[in-house]
Each structure stands twice: as structure tokens, then as C-alpha cells.
Design a protein around this motif. Structure first.
Motif, PDB file in Angstrom:
ATOM      1  N   LEU A  12      66.414  28.763-100.261  1.00  0.00           N
ATOM      2  CA  LEU A  12      67.404  27.452 -99.785  1.00  0.00           C
ATOM      3  C   LEU A  12      66.952  26.088-100.629  1.00  0.00           C
ATOM      4  O   LEU A  12      67.999  25.514-101.251  1.00  0.00           O
ATOM      5  CB  LEU A  12      67.088  27.268 -98.407  1.00  0.00           C
ATOM      6  CG  LEU A  12      68.255  26.276 -97.863  1.00  0.00           C
ATOM      7  CD1 LEU A  12      69.558  26.825 -98.216  1.00  0.00           C
ATOM      8  CD2 LEU A  12      67.750  26.137 -96.243  1.00  0.00           C
ATOM      9  N   VAL A  13      65.680  25.869-100.709  1.00  0.00           N
ATOM     10  CA  VAL A  13      65.278  24.802-101.430  1.00  0.00           C
ATOM     11  C   VAL A  13      64.737  25.041-102.954  1.00  0.00           C
ATOM     12  O   VAL A  13      64.043  25.993-103.157  1.00  0.00           O
ATOM     13  CB  VAL A  13      64.056  23.998-100.686  1.00  0.00           C
ATOM     14  CG1 VAL A  13      63.551  22.759-101.363  1.00  0.00           C
ATOM     15  CG2 VAL A  13      64.441  23.627 -99.353  1.00  0.00           C
ATOM     16  N   ILE A  14      65.535  24.467-103.756  1.00  0.00           N
ATOM     17  CA  ILE A  14      65.214  24.708-105.368  1.00  0.00           C
ATOM     18  C   ILE A  14      64.639  23.467-105.881  1.00  0.00           C
ATOM     19  O   ILE A  14      64.176  23.806-107.314  1.00  0.00           O
ATOM     20  CB  ILE A  14      66.792  25.003-106.118  1.00  0.00           C
ATOM     21  CG1 ILE A  14      67.571  24.157-105.781  1.00  0.00           C
ATOM     22  CG2 ILE A  14      67.203  26.439-105.533  1.00  0.00           C
ATOM     23  CD1 ILE A  14      68.801  24.223-106.650  1.00  0.00           C
ATOM     24  N   GLY A  15      64.367  22.528-105.281  1.00  0.00           N
ATOM     25  CA  GLY A  15      63.731  21.302-106.071  1.00  0.00           C
ATOM     26  C   GLY A  15      63.720  19.998-105.167  1.00  0.00           C
ATOM     27  O   GLY A  15      64.233  20.182-103.958  1.00  0.00           O
ATOM     28  N   HIS A  16      63.432  19.160-105.502  1.00  0.00           N
ATOM     29  CA  HIS A  16      63.180  17.642-104.891  1.00  0.00           C
ATOM     30  C   HIS A  16      63.372  16.413-105.839  1.00  0.00           C
ATOM     31  O   HIS A  16      63.242  16.717-106.989  1.00  0.00           O
ATOM     32  CB  HIS A  16      61.843  17.552-104.316  1.00  0.00           C
ATOM     33  CG  HIS A  16      61.388  18.340-103.309  1.00  0.00           C
ATOM     34  ND1 HIS A  16      60.965  19.715-103.426  1.00  0.00           N
ATOM     35  CD2 HIS A  16      61.486  18.206-101.938  1.00  0.00           C
ATOM     36  CE1 HIS A  16      60.433  20.258-102.479  1.00  0.00           C
ATOM     37  NE2 HIS A  16      60.890  19.093-101.509  1.00  0.00           N
ATOM     38  N   LYS A  17      64.426  15.614-105.318  1.00  0.00           N
ATOM     39  CA  LYS A  17      64.719  14.382-106.046  1.00  0.00           C
ATOM     40  C   LYS A  17      63.476  13.675-106.087  1.00  0.00           C
ATOM     41  O   LYS A  17      62.579  13.679-105.398  1.00  0.00           O
ATOM     42  CB  LYS A  17      65.886  13.800-105.197  1.00  0.00           C
ATOM     43  CG  LYS A  17      67.184  14.550-105.167  1.00  0.00           C
ATOM     44  CD  LYS A  17      68.407  13.939-104.459  1.00  0.00           C
ATOM     45  CE  LYS A  17      69.656  14.764-104.622  1.00  0.00           C
ATOM     46  NZ  LYS A  17      70.573  14.212-103.744  1.00  0.00           N
ATOM     47  N   SER A  18      63.871  12.444-106.996  1.00  0.00           N
ATOM     48  CA  SER A  18      62.745  11.658-107.079  1.00  0.00           C
ATOM     49  C   SER A  18      62.252  10.628-105.972  1.00  0.00           C
ATOM     50  O   SER A  18      61.245  10.257-105.766  1.00  0.00           O
ATOM     51  CB  SER A  18      62.915  10.506-108.284  1.00  0.00           C
ATOM     52  OG  SER A  18      64.156   9.905-107.685  1.00  0.00           O
ATOM     53  N   GLY A  20      62.157  12.134-103.016  1.00  0.00           N
ATOM     54  CA  GLY A  20      61.865  13.228-101.971  1.00  0.00           C
ATOM     55  C   GLY A  20      62.592  14.116-101.257  1.00  0.00           C
ATOM     56  O   GLY A  20      62.195  15.021-100.672  1.00  0.00           O
ATOM     57  N   ARG A  21      63.910  13.881-101.421  1.00  0.00           N
ATOM     58  CA  ARG A  21      64.893  14.298-100.736  1.00  0.00           C
ATOM     59  C   ARG A  21      64.838  15.958-101.357  1.00  0.00           C
ATOM     60  O   ARG A  21      64.849  16.065-102.565  1.00  0.00           O
ATOM     61  CB  ARG A  21      66.387  14.008-100.678  1.00  0.00           C
ATOM     62  CG  ARG A  21      66.194  12.768 -99.887  1.00  0.00           C
ATOM     63  CD  ARG A  21      67.589  12.153 -99.908  1.00  0.00           C
ATOM     64  NE  ARG A  21      67.831  11.592-101.030  1.00  0.00           N
ATOM     65  CZ  ARG A  21      69.365  11.526-101.679  1.00  0.00           C
ATOM     66  NH1 ARG A  21      70.371  11.590-100.704  1.00  0.00           N
ATOM     67  NH2 ARG A  21      69.380  10.775-102.763  1.00  0.00           N
ATOM     68  N   ASP A  49      63.971  27.864 -88.029  1.00  0.00           N
ATOM     69  CA  ASP A  49      63.437  29.226 -88.844  1.00  0.00           C
ATOM     70  C   ASP A  49      63.380  29.045 -90.323  1.00  0.00           C
ATOM     71  O   ASP A  49      62.534  29.471 -91.208  1.00  0.00           O
ATOM     72  CB  ASP A  49      64.207  30.481 -88.477  1.00  0.00           C
ATOM     73  CG  ASP A  49      63.820  30.934 -86.930  1.00  0.00           C
ATOM     74  OD1 ASP A  49      63.062  30.121 -86.413  1.00  0.00           O
ATOM     75  OD2 ASP A  49      64.529  31.783 -86.428  1.00  0.00           O
ATOM     76  N   CYS A  50      64.529  28.103 -90.859  1.00  0.00           N
ATOM     77  CA  CYS A  50      64.636  28.130 -92.196  1.00  0.00           C
ATOM     78  C   CYS A  50      63.981  26.610 -92.702  1.00  0.00           C
ATOM     79  O   CYS A  50      63.869  26.303 -93.890  1.00  0.00           O
ATOM     80  CB  CYS A  50      65.969  28.087 -92.709  1.00  0.00           C
ATOM     81  SG  CYS A  50      66.813  29.549 -92.343  1.00  0.00           S
ATOM     82  N   GLY A  51      63.578  25.762 -91.870  1.00  0.00           N
ATOM     83  CA  GLY A  51      62.920  24.742 -92.132  1.00  0.00           C
ATOM     84  C   GLY A  51      63.714  23.792 -92.667  1.00  0.00           C
ATOM     85  O   GLY A  51      63.394  22.609 -93.694  1.00  0.00           O
ATOM     86  N   VAL A  52      64.891  23.490 -92.210  1.00  0.00           N
ATOM     87  CA  VAL A  52      65.987  22.320 -92.528  1.00  0.00           C
ATOM     88  C   VAL A  52      66.590  21.710 -91.137  1.00  0.00           C
ATOM     89  O   VAL A  52      66.138  22.339 -90.115  1.00  0.00           O
ATOM     90  CB  VAL A  52      67.223  23.058 -93.210  1.00  0.00           C
ATOM     91  CG1 VAL A  52      66.750  23.523 -94.600  1.00  0.00           C
ATOM     92  CG2 VAL A  52      67.831  24.039 -92.331  1.00  0.00           C
ATOM     93  N   ASN A  53      67.150  20.580 -91.268  1.00  0.00           N
ATOM     94  CA  ASN A  53      67.629  19.877 -90.317  1.00  0.00           C
ATOM     95  C   ASN A  53      68.882  20.868 -89.878  1.00  0.00           C
ATOM     96  O   ASN A  53      69.690  21.023 -90.651  1.00  0.00           O
ATOM     97  CB  ASN A  53      67.979  18.572 -90.881  1.00  0.00           C
ATOM     98  CG  ASN A  53      68.243  17.581 -89.591  1.00  0.00           C
ATOM     99  OD1 ASN A  53      69.216  17.782 -89.023  1.00  0.00           O
ATOM    100  ND2 ASN A  53      67.646  16.571 -89.413  1.00  0.00           N
TER     101      ASN A  53
END
Length: 59
Positions: A12-18, A20-21, A49-53
Motif C-alpha cells: 500500500l505505502v510506496i513512499g513519503h512526501k517531503s 511526511g505524508r 489492519d493495514c495501518g491506514v486511516n
């Protein structure tokens, strides 16, 4: 189903913006929403379970 959720959570999470998002993989996000609609699992549980909002799955 737990394995499927765990696999989606990893992709699901492929990276982070500058600022922090998180940046999310569109395909994994669509699969997660589809999983929610098919299984009837609560949005809150699936998101936790997926660690998202939970808002990620309902918008």
C-alpha cells in the motif's frame, strides 16, 4: 483473508512526501476498497489492519 490483507498492507505505502505524508499505490488502494466491499469487514478494522486511516477507504 488475513494473508491477503497483510499482502495489501505491504504494497500500500510506496513512499513519503517531503512533508511526511504517505504516497499510496493506486492499484493496492483499489484492491483494498474492493476487498472491503466484497467481504463486509468493517472499514475501521480493515484500515487498522493495514495501518491506514479509515477515511482512505471511504472517500
Amino acid at each position: 483473508m488475513t494473508e491477503r490483507i497483510a499482502e495489501l498492507a505491504q504494497r500500500l505505502v510506496i513512499g513519503h512526501k517531503s512533508d511526511g505524508r504517505c504516497v499510496y499505490d493506486e492499484q493496492a488502494k483499489c484492491e483494498l476498497v474492493k476487498l472491503y466491499r466484497e467481504t463486509g469487514v468493517s472499514v475501521a478494522k480493515l484500515a487498522r489492519d493495514c495501518g491506514v486511516n479509515a477515511n482512505l477507504l471511504t472517500t
